[in-house]
Design a protein around this motif. Sequence first.
Motif, PDB file in Angstrom:
ATOM      1  N   MET A  22       0.850  -1.187   0.000  1.00  0.00           N
ATOM      2  CA  MET A  22       0.000   0.000   0.000  1.00  0.00           C
ATOM      3  C   MET A  22       0.885   1.236   0.000  1.00  0.00           C
ATOM      4  SD  MET A  22      -2.914   1.304   2.691  1.00  0.00           S
ATOM      5  CE  MET A  22      -1.870   1.777   4.046  1.00  0.00           C
ATOM      6  N   THR A  23       0.499   2.217  -0.786  1.00  0.00           N
ATOM      7  CA  THR A  23       1.159   3.518  -0.741  1.00  0.00           C
ATOM      8  C   THR A  23       0.111   4.583  -0.473  1.00  0.00           C
ATOM      9  OG1 THR A  23       0.915   3.936  -3.101  1.00  0.00           O
ATOM     10  CG2 THR A  23       2.919   2.821  -2.416  1.00  0.00           C
ATOM     11  N   THR A  24       0.521   5.647   0.158  1.00  0.00           N
ATOM     12  CA  THR A  24      -0.373   6.787   0.365  1.00  0.00           C
ATOM     13  C   THR A  24       0.339   8.047  -0.098  1.00  0.00           C
ATOM     14  OG1 THR A  24       0.404   7.126   2.626  1.00  0.00           O
ATOM     15  CG2 THR A  24      -1.541   5.730   2.339  1.00  0.00           C
ATOM     16  N   ASN A  25      -0.427   8.970  -0.632  1.00  0.00           N
ATOM     17  CA  ASN A  25       0.088  10.255  -1.086  1.00  0.00           C
ATOM     18  C   ASN A  25      -0.874  11.328  -0.614  1.00  0.00           C
ATOM     19  OD1 ASN A  25       2.420   9.599  -3.084  1.00  0.00           O
ATOM     20  ND2 ASN A  25       0.807   8.140  -3.550  1.00  0.00           N
ATOM     21  N   THR A  26      -0.380  12.535  -0.496  1.00  0.00           N
ATOM     22  CA  THR A  26      -1.229  13.610   0.010  1.00  0.00           C
ATOM     23  C   THR A  26      -1.267  14.795  -0.945  1.00  0.00           C
ATOM     24  OG1 THR A  26       0.582  14.646   1.234  1.00  0.00           O
ATOM     25  CG2 THR A  26      -0.758  13.021   2.417  1.00  0.00           C
ATOM     26  N   GLY A  27      -2.352  15.491  -0.874  1.00  0.00           N
ATOM     27  CA  GLY A  27      -2.526  16.783  -1.507  1.00  0.00           C
ATOM     28  C   GLY A  27      -3.206  17.659  -0.475  1.00  0.00           C
ATOM     29  N   SER A  28      -2.934  18.951  -0.513  1.00  0.00           N
ATOM     30  CA  SER A  28      -3.571  19.835   0.463  1.00  0.00           C
ATOM     31  C   SER A  28      -3.974  21.143  -0.209  1.00  0.00           C
ATOM     32  CB  SER A  28      -2.620  20.123   1.637  1.00  0.00           C
ATOM     33  OG  SER A  28      -1.455  20.778   1.173  1.00  0.00           O
TER      34      SER A  28
END
Length: 142
Positions: free
Chosen positions: A1-7
Amino acid sequence: MTTNTGSARYEGLGKNGKGHVSTGSGALSDQPYGFTTRFEGAPGTNPEELVGAAHASCFTMALSFALARAGHSDGSIETTATVTLEKDGDGFTVTRSDLVTTARVPGISDEDFQAIAADAKVNCPISKLLNAEITLAATLAD
């Protein structure tokens, strides 16, 4: 699993507000967005443009891997996703994402290419996201 963020941050409300959007990787850093970038062509970005870039890049990568799995080892793919935002009563709705892709893949028939591309369209993670459950945790700060 990978997670990425945007804000995103938005100062002011409605048409008078101005925002900035960033990605966790730094690919975008405080890119301006707001009413004028979304509807009046001002410099900056908008959510639909970002969805288009995400969909085009995801589909293109999915197609690339699918072609490789089918035994092709050389080629190039270029895709544009045009995301349509339409007025819907008092608000707006994203009604479609149109993928247009051009590929150069030596030795593949058009029939095989069309089948692989159709499968990549359905199975790329962003295509799936556009039909996914969306959750929200909202907190009102003092």
